[in-house]
Structures are given as C-alpha cells and as structure tokens.
Design an enzyme around this catalytic site. Structure first.
Site, PDB file in Angstrom:
ATOM      1  N   ASP A  79      12.686  -3.497   8.788  1.00  0.00           N
ATOM      2  CA  ASP A  79      11.935  -4.743   8.651  1.00  0.00           C
ATOM      3  C   ASP A  79      12.552  -5.647   7.594  1.00  0.00           C
ATOM      4  O   ASP A  79      12.352  -6.864   7.617  1.00  0.00           O
ATOM      5  CB  ASP A  79      10.458  -4.466   8.360  1.00  0.00           C
ATOM      6  CG  ASP A  79      10.233  -3.561   7.156  1.00  0.00           C
ATOM      7  OD1 ASP A  79      11.200  -2.937   6.679  1.00  0.00           O
ATOM      8  OD2 ASP A  79       9.076  -3.447   6.705  1.00  0.00           O
ATOM      9  N   VAL A 108     -11.859  12.363  -3.617  1.00  0.00           N
ATOM     10  CA  VAL A 108     -12.135  12.959  -4.922  1.00  0.00           C
ATOM     11  C   VAL A 108     -13.534  12.566  -5.346  1.00  0.00           C
ATOM     12  O   VAL A 108     -14.114  11.600  -4.843  1.00  0.00           O
ATOM     13  CB  VAL A 108     -11.123  12.502  -6.008  1.00  0.00           C
ATOM     14  CG1 VAL A 108      -9.718  12.982  -5.688  1.00  0.00           C
ATOM     15  CG2 VAL A 108     -11.158  10.985  -6.174  1.00  0.00           C
ATOM     16  N   CYS A 168       8.892   0.294  -2.084  1.00  0.00           N
ATOM     17  CA  CYS A 168      10.073   0.296  -2.928  1.00  0.00           C
ATOM     18  C   CYS A 168       9.775  -0.418  -4.238  1.00  0.00           C
ATOM     19  O   CYS A 168       8.673  -0.866  -4.497  1.00  0.00           O
ATOM     20  CB  CYS A 168      11.231  -0.386  -2.217  1.00  0.00           C
ATOM     21  SG  CYS A 168      11.506   0.246  -0.548  1.00  0.00           S
ATOM     22  N   GLU A 171       6.027  -3.825   3.499  1.00  0.00           N
ATOM     23  CA  GLU A 171       6.155  -3.533   4.921  1.00  0.00           C
ATOM     24  C   GLU A 171       5.782  -4.790   5.718  1.00  0.00           C
ATOM     25  O   GLU A 171       4.794  -5.457   5.399  1.00  0.00           O
ATOM     26  CB  GLU A 171       5.226  -2.386   5.346  1.00  0.00           C
ATOM     27  CG  GLU A 171       5.424  -1.081   4.610  1.00  0.00           C
ATOM     28  CD  GLU A 171       6.742  -0.384   4.939  1.00  0.00           C
ATOM     29  OE1 GLU A 171       7.401  -0.780   5.922  1.00  0.00           O
ATOM     30  OE2 GLU A 171       7.104   0.554   4.203  1.00  0.00           O
ATOM     31  N   SER A 207      -6.117   2.806   3.503  1.00  0.00           N
ATOM     32  CA  SER A 207      -7.322   2.779   2.681  1.00  0.00           C
ATOM     33  C   SER A 207      -8.149   1.537   3.006  1.00  0.00           C
ATOM     34  O   SER A 207      -7.678   0.619   3.682  1.00  0.00           O
ATOM     35  CB  SER A 207      -6.937   2.804   1.196  1.00  0.00           C
ATOM     36  OG  SER A 207      -8.071   2.966   0.369  1.00  0.00           O
ATOM     37  N   LEU A 227      11.692   3.994  -1.373  1.00  0.00           N
ATOM     38  CA  LEU A 227      10.893   5.060  -0.793  1.00  0.00           C
ATOM     39  C   LEU A 227      11.039   4.910   0.716  1.00  0.00           C
ATOM     40  O   LEU A 227      10.568   3.934   1.305  1.00  0.00           O
ATOM     41  CB  LEU A 227       9.418   4.940  -1.199  1.00  0.00           C
ATOM     42  CG  LEU A 227       8.450   5.956  -0.581  1.00  0.00           C
ATOM     43  CD1 LEU A 227       8.779   7.367  -1.036  1.00  0.00           C
ATOM     44  CD2 LEU A 227       7.010   5.601  -0.936  1.00  0.00           C
ATOM     45  N   SER A 228      11.715   5.843   1.357  1.00  0.00           N
ATOM     46  CA  SER A 228      12.043   5.715   2.775  1.00  0.00           C
ATOM     47  C   SER A 228      10.804   5.906   3.641  1.00  0.00           C
ATOM     48  O   SER A 228      10.165   6.959   3.602  1.00  0.00           O
ATOM     49  CB  SER A 228      13.105   6.750   3.156  1.00  0.00           C
ATOM     50  OG  SER A 228      14.273   6.579   2.378  1.00  0.00           O
TER      51      SER A 228
END
Length: 625
Positions: free
Chosen positions: A99, A285, A2, A76, A357, A50-51
């Site tokens: 959370d 990439v 978010c 998170e 990542s 952003l859900s």
C-alpha cells in the site's frame, strides 16, 4: 505498522546516517522486522517496519520508477487495491504489492490532493526531488501520530517525540501553556505538545516545506456533522452495511489478526463481524472487584465462539509498568485506562500481530453519558436569560454538595462554558492553587475554553449534542483515545486498527439526526438498534464502562503515600505547589473527598518529568507568592 523519522536541512548538507540511525533505533518497537535509510543533499529519511502487508517487498524508504519521489509511511491504506487498479489503468507501473507504493503514485497523479482519496490510517512524508519539496500528511481522524520540530536551519519529523530528541541539539524545555491545559484536559491539545519546540500535525492536515524552509499547513478534511432527514430504518441499514464493509477492509493483512473484547457493544460488534468471516482470537483485561469486565467478555467470547484470552491486572501489575508506559507515551496522558490498554496489548501480542478495536464508536454515534445532558437540562435551558442568571447566582451561594446545586449551575451555564470534552480535571480556580508560576500567565494564557471556542464557533447552527460530539472529535478523540491507543499498542509492536474510524462509515454517521443518536434515555440509540439480531442480546444495552480502574481505592492505602513520595522527588516543585498536593493526598486518604483523578494527573506529569526532563536545567518560571 511502522515508525518514520527524518530530517530536512535548509542549507547544503546531508543528514548523517548516524543521526538517522539514532532516530530510528529508539522506536524499534514500532518496527522490529526491518529498517532502512535514504538521503541526499538536505534530506534524510529513516524507517522501522512491522511487516503486515506484502511481507517480502514492503521495504522503505521506497521510491517511484525513476527515483524522483521518495516516501516513508506509517499506517495502512485499506482501499489500496482499488486505488492500485485505477492507477494501473492510467499507466502507472508498480514494482511491489504494498500500500506504500500506492501513495507514491497517488501523489504523482493528484499531488497534495492524494490524501483525499486515501481510506485508512497514516502518517507519511514524501520527498519530491523535482520540486525540491517535502510533503507530509496525517490521517483524517488522527489515528497515527506525526510530530515535528522546525527552526531556521532544519525540519525534523517522526512518529514519536523521542525520535526528534535523539537527533540531538534540541533545547528541551516544558511549554508552560501546555502544562496548564494538560491539567484540565488530561492531555495536551494539538497542535502543541508538552515540549516547547515540538508540535503535532493535527488530524486531517497536510504539511509542505519548501527548499528554503517555508512551511505551510493546510486542512484537507473536517469531521463536521451535517444531519439529513431520512427514515430511521434507512440509517439502521446503512450502519449495518457500513460497519460490515469497514471490518472487511480492516482485516486485510498477511499476518494473524485478533480483536480486543470488553463487556460493551462496540468491541462486541467488531468481534462479531470478524467472527462471521473467520475464526478469531479475542483479548480482555480487568481489575479485581465489582467492575471486573472479564467475566462478561468471556461470556461474549463463548457466544461468538472465539479463542479467548484474559488477564486480571493487580495493583502491583498496574504500577510496575508505569515507567515503561510513560516512556512510550512521549507526553503525559492522565487517563488511567491507558495502563490497562498497555496490559491488554501485551496479552494480545503473544498471539497476533494485528488487533481490531472499538475506539471511535462513541464519538460517531453519541455514546458518552454526558451527551444525555442537553435533554436533562432542557427545562432550565428554556428559561429567560435574566431568570437563568439569577438562579445561577443563587446556586453559587449554596453549600457545596447540596442536592440540586450542580444541576442548577450546569443548567444555567451556556454549553460553551461547561463542556470541554470527556475530561475536565482542574478548573481555572484550582490551577491557581496547584501551579507555581506567574499569576499573570494564569490570567492571560490560551486556556481550555479558548481552545474549544474555535470548534464551537463552527457549530453555532447545530444542536447541543452534535456540538458536543464535534468538540470530542477534535479534542478528546485524537488527544486521549487515539494517542493512548497508538502508543500503548506500539509499545508491544502490535498494530491496532479501528474500523469505526473509517471515512466511509463516518459519511453515514455524520448525517444521523441527534434524536436518533440519543433517545429513550440511552446513548448510541440507533447503533444499538442497528446491532439487534447481530450481537448477543445481553450486550445490546449494557452501560459503557471502558476500563474502570479502581484508582480511588488504591490511593487510600499505602499507594497514595508512595505516589506522594515520587511526586516530591520528581523535580516538578518549580511548577507544582507541593503543599497543595500533600493536602490533597491527606484529604483523599481521610475520606474528605475524591482527589484520585487530580492526583493521578499530577503524578503522570511527575513521572514524565523524571523520564524526559529531570537532567535538564530548572525551568525559568516565577514562583507564586
């Protein structure tokens, strides 16, 4: 993932919804699914969502049962289910399964110490209506950003600098000391930013603001290595268990997940563990030429049986996205791999909302080639100090480029005077030719070595490799690696998670002796041993490449001339000596040296200046003679 924004006034007035909306609208990319505002006298909170977890109930700003504690939160918390259960046993009542609400009740239970219990990535602000106090915090490693502005009248905060600028009324000007340090580090070290009046809350810190504007910043966590002698095999097993547990926790989400996949061991280890749990999609990439990693990544994907997506970035692709990437970065970051990260994030967002990542493995386990240096220089380091001084003086008189000169110079220079982290673009001597400002400032500003000294001072009792890692944990990791990771993925509304940067896994890594990290001529030795039998053999000992951008070759052609034209038109002539830059371009194109990284560093500052400063008054710095 978010975006948070907000304002606190030190007088009786309420932040307007118009202002809060402006602050959140410019970071819609961080949260395209939802938005919210809350305010009262002196305080206003804004949020873009952003859900990812608790898709139906995770609306923010969010409060406790009696509306006495309000929060906006970006990030998170991976141990939130455990914390929620323990809080319920203590009598706390929850109205959502998010959370975010866990942090609210942890604050009620533990106050400022709530951050010490959180396992995850976060930047959040809590308004305590009873105490009339604002409390904010940033996660242990600096995975998520936290910017702020404070004067005698107000405190503004946000996930991105552009939110603070959108609030209006701010005198935007360049912090010249930050510019000088940027030219060396290729990023601005925290807590400063390139803006004179805007700062970053450092990783592992929390901030509190009283009703009358008194501000305190405290450190709650320090990524200090303290080695313990244990059998090699014990550490191998702990790494295996710790990484597996971290990946499991980082896979918590109510949306689809994927993984970035390069040709190296770090991302392969993450993808392997993810694939053992569920089918996954992987993304890579590369660039045309000998260092194209996509072929190896595709081979790895086949071995792991993942659904793989890859893209070759052309020179045109790379330069076409620069204006967007610079806008998203907020500050100049002269790491060319940031643009490759922008492209792989764009590729991944077409398929998933969350991606894992491998960032952080090199800092934790000793993965950079430069960490081999103390071993290679040991023969010189053991010499008497007087002899080292004499050899150093002799080496300085040798012609540039003479074989062995640099080896002797580095071997006779103390670690504290030769290592600043993974980037050292301009030396102080070079800056005197490149920058156009008062020469007294060049002699008196808080320079890169003084910034690093505070970290060296805390590690005098430790070995050279460990000291180098500690420098990178505090400078390179948050300033470059995590900054570009957050901004380039959030540009595409993609949540990036980094399982290596987990407080539980770090408790294992921080205790591993240096001789286990750097051994048998290779870096990250113990981690490679821990991954034997887990990841494909052909990846285990591959050298680290990262995103090898072919910048040197690109700037030898017409792109070098285009870059120079853009630098000259950017309005930075009061800061940068254009004659020096023209000379660098000419030498690079004539094959008289490799100036690509230095030119790119100036170029990114120039593009940033066009984006954020060009319409502002000229800077008040004195021109060099």
């Amino acid at each position: 993932m978010c975006g948070i924004t907000g304002a606190m006034y030190f007088e009786d007035r309420e932040p307007s919804q118009t202002m809060l909306k402006a602050m959140t609208d410019c970071i819609v990319h961080r949260g395209p699914n939802d938005f919210g505002f809350w305010g009262e006298n002196r305080i206003g909170l804004g949020f873009r969502r952003l859900s990812v977890i608790d898709l139906k109930e995770g609306h923010q700003p969010l409060s406790n049962e009696d509306d006495t504690v309000w929060i906006v939160f970006n990030g998170e918390i991976y141990n939130y289910k455990y914390l929620r259960s323990s809080l319920q046993e203590k009598g706390h009542v929850f109205k959502t399964h998010s959370d975010t609400e866990v942090i609210v009740h942890m604050y009620e239970e533990f106050g400022e110490d709530c951050v010490k219990h959180l396992r995850g990535m976060f930047g959040f602000v809590i308004w305590d209506r009873k105490k009339k106090r604002l409390f904010g915090a940033r996660d242990h490693f600096g995975i998520k950003p936290f910017y702020y502005f404070k004067n005698s009248r107000q405190f503004l905060f946000g996930s991105e600098i552009k939110s603070l600028l959108a609030a209006g009324g701010m005198d935007r000007s360049i912090h010249t000391e930050s510019l000088l340090n940027y030219l060396t580090f290729q990023y601005v070290p925290e807590p400063d930013t390139m803006f004179r009046d805007i700062q970053k809350l450092p990783p592992g810190h929390y901030i509190s603001i009283s009703y009358d504007g008194q501000m305190e910043i405290n450190r709650y966590w320090d990524p200090m290595f303290e080695t313990e002698e244990r059998p090699f095999e014990d550490y191998v097993e702990q790494i295996r268990e710790g990484l597996k547990d971290s990946v499991i926790h980082h896979m918590q989400s109510d949306v689809e997940r994927g993984c970035f996949l390069s040709s190296g061991i770090d991302s392969t280890a993450i993808a392997t563990h993810m694939r053992s749990i569920e089918p996954i999609r992987t993304f890579s990439v590369g660039f045309e030429g000998a260092n194209n990693e996509t072929g190896i990544a595709q081979q790895t994907a086949r071995a792991l049986d993942t659904e793989h997506y890859s893209k070759i970035i052309t020179q045109k692709d790379f330069f076409d996205v620069l204006p967007k990437a610079v806008w998203h970065q907020d500050e100049p970051v002269a790491d060319p791999s940031a643009i490759a990260l922008y492209h792989v994030a764009q590729l991944a967002r077409e398929q998933v909302t969350v991606v894992l990542s491998g960032e952080g493995a090199d800092e934790l386990f000793g993965g950079y080639r430069i960490y081999n240096e103390p071993n290679s220089l040991r023969s010189l380091d053991r010499l008497p100090m007087g002899l080292k001084r004499m050899l150093h003086a002799v080496a300085r008189m040798m012609p540039q480029g003479l074989y062995g000169r640099n080896f002797v110079l580095r071997g006779t220079t103390p670690l504290e005077q030769r290592f600043l982290g993974n980037a050292k673009i301009f030396t102080e001597d070079m800056k005197s030719e490149v920058v156009r400002m008062d020469q007294e400032m060049l002699r008196s500003y808080r320079n890169p070595w003084q910034i690093a000294e505070q970290y060296y001072a805390k590690t005098r009792h430790q070995d050279p490799v460990t000291r180098m890692q500690y420098i990178d944990m505090n400078l390179w990791l948050p300033g470059d690696i995590l900054m570009k990771a957050d901004k380039m993925t959030m540009a595409h509304s993609l949540e990036l998670r980094v399982p290596f940067l987990d407080v539980e896994l770090y408790e294992v890594a921080r205790k591993i002796p240096a001789r286990y990290r750097i051994a048998e001529g290779t870096t990250k030795y113990i981690f490679r041993k821990a991954m034997e039998g887990i990841i494909p053999d052909f990846i285990l000992n591959r050298p680290k490449l990262g995103f090898p951008v072919p910048m040197r070759d690109w700037l030898k052609g017409n792109q070098g001339k285009v870059m120079l034209e853009q630098i000259e038109a950017s309005g930075i002539e009061d800061y940068i000596n254009m004659g020096t830059i023209r000379n660098m371009v000419a030498k690079h194109q004539n094959g008289q040296g490799d100036y690509a990284r230095r030119l790119w560093t100036v170029y990114m500052f120039a593009l940033w200046h066009v984006t954020y400063m060009q319409d502002l008054p000229k800077p008040s710095v004195a021109a060099a003679l």
